[in-house]
Design an enzyme around this catalytic site. Sequence first.
Site, mmCIF file in Angstrom:
data_model
loop_
_atom_site.group_PDB
_atom_site.id
_atom_site.type_symbol
_atom_site.label_atom_id
_atom_site.label_comp_id
_atom_site.label_asym_id
_atom_site.label_seq_id
_atom_site.Cartn_x
_atom_site.Cartn_y
_atom_site.Cartn_z
ATOM 1 N N GLU A 50 -3.941 7.834 -3.903
ATOM 2 C CA GLU A 50 -4.373 6.943 -2.811
ATOM 3 C C GLU A 50 -4.614 7.670 -1.500
ATOM 4 O O GLU A 50 -5.383 7.209 -0.650
ATOM 5 C CB GLU A 50 -3.334 5.839 -2.607
ATOM 6 C CG GLU A 50 -3.928 4.505 -2.244
ATOM 7 C CD GLU A 50 -4.718 3.904 -3.399
ATOM 8 O OE1 GLU A 50 -5.904 3.609 -3.210
ATOM 9 O OE2 GLU A 50 -4.149 3.752 -4.507
ATOM 10 N N GLU A 52 -6.082 4.057 -7.307
ATOM 11 C CA GLU A 52 -7.257 4.650 -6.644
ATOM 12 C C GLU A 52 -8.282 5.106 -7.673
ATOM 13 O O GLU A 52 -8.865 4.290 -8.329
ATOM 14 C CB GLU A 52 -6.880 5.788 -5.694
ATOM 15 C CG GLU A 52 -7.730 5.808 -4.432
ATOM 16 C CD GLU A 52 -9.222 6.053 -4.642
ATOM 17 O OE1 GLU A 52 -9.995 5.102 -4.393
ATOM 18 O OE2 GLU A 52 -9.626 7.160 -5.014
ATOM 19 N N ASP A 69 -7.960 8.134 0.104
ATOM 20 C CA ASP A 69 -8.639 7.054 0.842
ATOM 21 C C ASP A 69 -8.578 7.292 2.358
ATOM 22 O O ASP A 69 -9.206 6.573 3.129
ATOM 23 C CB ASP A 69 -8.025 5.683 0.529
ATOM 24 C CG ASP A 69 -8.613 5.057 -0.734
ATOM 25 O OD1 ASP A 69 -9.520 5.659 -1.335
ATOM 26 O OD2 ASP A 69 -8.164 3.963 -1.120
ATOM 27 N N ARG A 101 0.844 -1.207 0.000
ATOM 28 C CA ARG A 101 0.000 0.000 0.000
ATOM 29 C C ARG A 101 0.877 1.255 0.000
ATOM 30 O O ARG A 101 1.961 1.271 0.611
ATOM 31 C CB ARG A 101 -0.862 -0.026 1.267
ATOM 32 C CG ARG A 101 -1.900 1.065 1.396
ATOM 33 C CD ARG A 101 -3.036 0.857 0.462
ATOM 34 N NE ARG A 101 -4.201 1.667 0.828
ATOM 35 C CZ ARG A 101 -5.204 1.877 -0.016
ATOM 36 N NH1 ARG A 101 -5.182 1.383 -1.246
ATOM 37 N NH2 ARG A 101 -6.247 2.592 0.364
ATOM 38 N N SER A 118 -10.234 -0.862 0.801
ATOM 39 C CA SER A 118 -11.296 -1.878 0.811
ATOM 40 C C SER A 118 -10.905 -3.088 -0.015
ATOM 41 O O SER A 118 -11.723 -3.992 -0.215
ATOM 42 C CB SER A 118 -12.587 -1.307 0.218
ATOM 43 O OG SER A 118 -13.023 -0.243 0.977
ATOM 44 N N THR A 122 -9.310 0.539 -9.898
ATOM 45 C CA THR A 122 -8.595 -0.642 -9.413
ATOM 46 C C THR A 122 -8.738 -1.848 -10.350
ATOM 47 O O THR A 122 -9.502 -1.834 -11.296
ATOM 48 C CB THR A 122 -9.080 -0.983 -7.979
ATOM 49 O OG1 THR A 122 -9.058 0.207 -7.189
ATOM 50 C CG2 THR A 122 -8.266 -2.021 -7.289
ATOM 51 N N GLY A 140 -13.554 -1.749 -7.288
ATOM 52 C CA GLY A 140 -14.885 -1.186 -7.031
ATOM 53 C C GLY A 140 -14.982 -0.300 -5.803
ATOM 54 O O GLY A 140 -16.078 -0.173 -5.249
HETATM 55 N N1 GLY Z 1 -8.458 2.759 -3.544
HETATM 56 C C1 GLY Z 1 -9.315 1.665 -3.453
HETATM 57 C C2 GLY Z 1 -9.077 0.863 -2.235
HETATM 58 O O1 GLY Z 1 -7.957 0.826 -1.770
HETATM 59 O O2 GLY Z 1 -9.972 0.276 -1.701
#
Ligand code: GLY
Length: 614
Positions: free
Chosen positions: A446, A429, A449, A119, A474, A409, A494
């Site tokens: 990102e 993202e 988020d 991440r 998510s 994504t 999604g």
């Molecule tokens: N940016 C989408 C996720 O990390 O859930």
Amino acid sequence: MALLKRWIIATTLGVAFTGLAYAQEAADTVAPEAATRLLAAQAERQPVRGEIAMIAAANHLAVEAGAQILANGGTAADAAVAVQLMLGLVEPQSSGLGGGAFVLYWDAAEKRLTTLDGRETAPRAATPTLFQDENGEPLKFFDAVVGGRSIGVPGTPRLLAELHARWGKRPWKDLFQPAITKARQGFAVSPRLAAQIAGDGDRLKTDPAARAYFFTGDGEPLQAGAILRNLAYAGTLAILAEQGMDAFYSGPLAEAIVEKVRGAEANPGLLARDDLARYRVIEREPVCVDYRDYQVCGMGPPSSGGLTVGQILGLLQPFDISAMSPDDAGTWRLIGDASRLAFADRGRYMADVDFVPMPVKGLLDPAYLASRSELLRGERALESVEPGKPEWDHALNLSDDEAIELPSTSHFVIVDADGNIASMTTTIENGFGSRLMVAGFLLNNELTDFSFRSHSDGVPIANRVEPGKRPRSSMAPTIVLQDGVPVLAIGSPGGSRIIGYVAKTLIAILDWRLDVQTAIDMPHLVNRFGTYDLERGTAAEAMAPALEALGYKVNVRDLNSGLHGIALWGDDVPDISVLESGSPYLAGGADSRREGAVFGQGALKCDPITACIR
Ligand code: GLY
């Protein structure tokens, strides 16, 4: 014997091709099938079946790149590198070198599941007010997204290096060849990419590099079928192939990234060279929950995916969903309210566990879930939903999260000939990320988020921005085990609806015994915060009156999942009955809502309706 092995590809149209050459681009099927059948019988496409190895991903060129690596003796880890590098070229709006990813890897020899966290991280200069105006109010979403401010340190390059270092067999350089060649030769812009360029309008034009790449000289968006070459990307890949991924995190490439982020005119970011140099992939404990006879394993924090999918299933465990009809609104009341309860816990507790204490064990504790599950015993939609109180030796002092996650994504699954499995969800993202392009790839957004607000009524929000922290995700790459043996690998893009897409598909396969393709194609009904989202143009629409009668608000809309999955079954699902008894096999599905494809090595030729033959 090897000569008898064939490769087969099924596009989203359900068309099968043998061989490694492709006659056509997969059609864009963003709009799902018309609502003419029962929910459970919506799709007629068969999964692709194979005996040796398989790849399911969002674009056939990416699948082909991975297939070449597998055909040369590569592992699932090797193929994952090639698939990701090709996705960064042909599906640049969704994932790439400028983003981050999570991967679940099953090591067949060790019989071990590992989860790796690639991440993005917030720069060390970031503060909790990053996305607030001078009055402390949250910025408008796209004011925050477009430009340098939203860009976190990319994790995908180092994650690919880690995959290769741990489980790769093929030479590193070889994994780059398919993407380098295609970037130099050019590829046909897919209908979905063309539609997304046109749909993004002026945002994507703000960066001169993105404008020059995605638009004609007259500023018109590229059309589907236009041949697009990316020499800058080819050059970047050539450097990384020669020097390894450290060359991404220091040296000229890192300097170019930092310059781009900090030099963004309207909305400069904070990324520094030191942030890149410090980036590390983190191995995390897999998050596993017992469901029926299975262990459903996913990604732990900073993703909320594994925990929230796990909670939904755990809350449904006392109910015999297999005996309930997917055409009955009462079934979706249970699933929808289980999801709402899980989302309430997600909003309160889930964030980067390295920065915020989290009741990870308590959230999946069977006694806790059983007590929360009692809330589902009524007959109507829950009037209100509050976070629960899982067992936790920590003072509760958190407010609910307000992060916005819009869908983008990509997800892919690979099973190699030795039974190793990669289930990887990868992202920049939002579609086209921050819209800033450097060295042939887009940089992520990102950091949006994170919750834009850091506190609510003076109480801190777990998913607030902090220096070096990873934003809550998510993403829910999943591997399902039965008695310690993998039987299914799946995931989806999604935004925060990823959780609903993955949970529904798991229920469809594990409870309703649908094959993986039919389960993926089954219409979506997603409930996160109370309103029931029903998939437009599908049989789900017809559920609206019954769900309203149960007390839900409903919203009919496109639900753009991109589920890609592979089942590794023995003999116990309905569609195995068409095979010779005892044949082990792989069955792959690609989401008809996107442009996905499945390769099966040693494929069994499938008649579309009735049977598979050798
Ligand atoms: N940016 C989408 C996720 O990390 O859930």
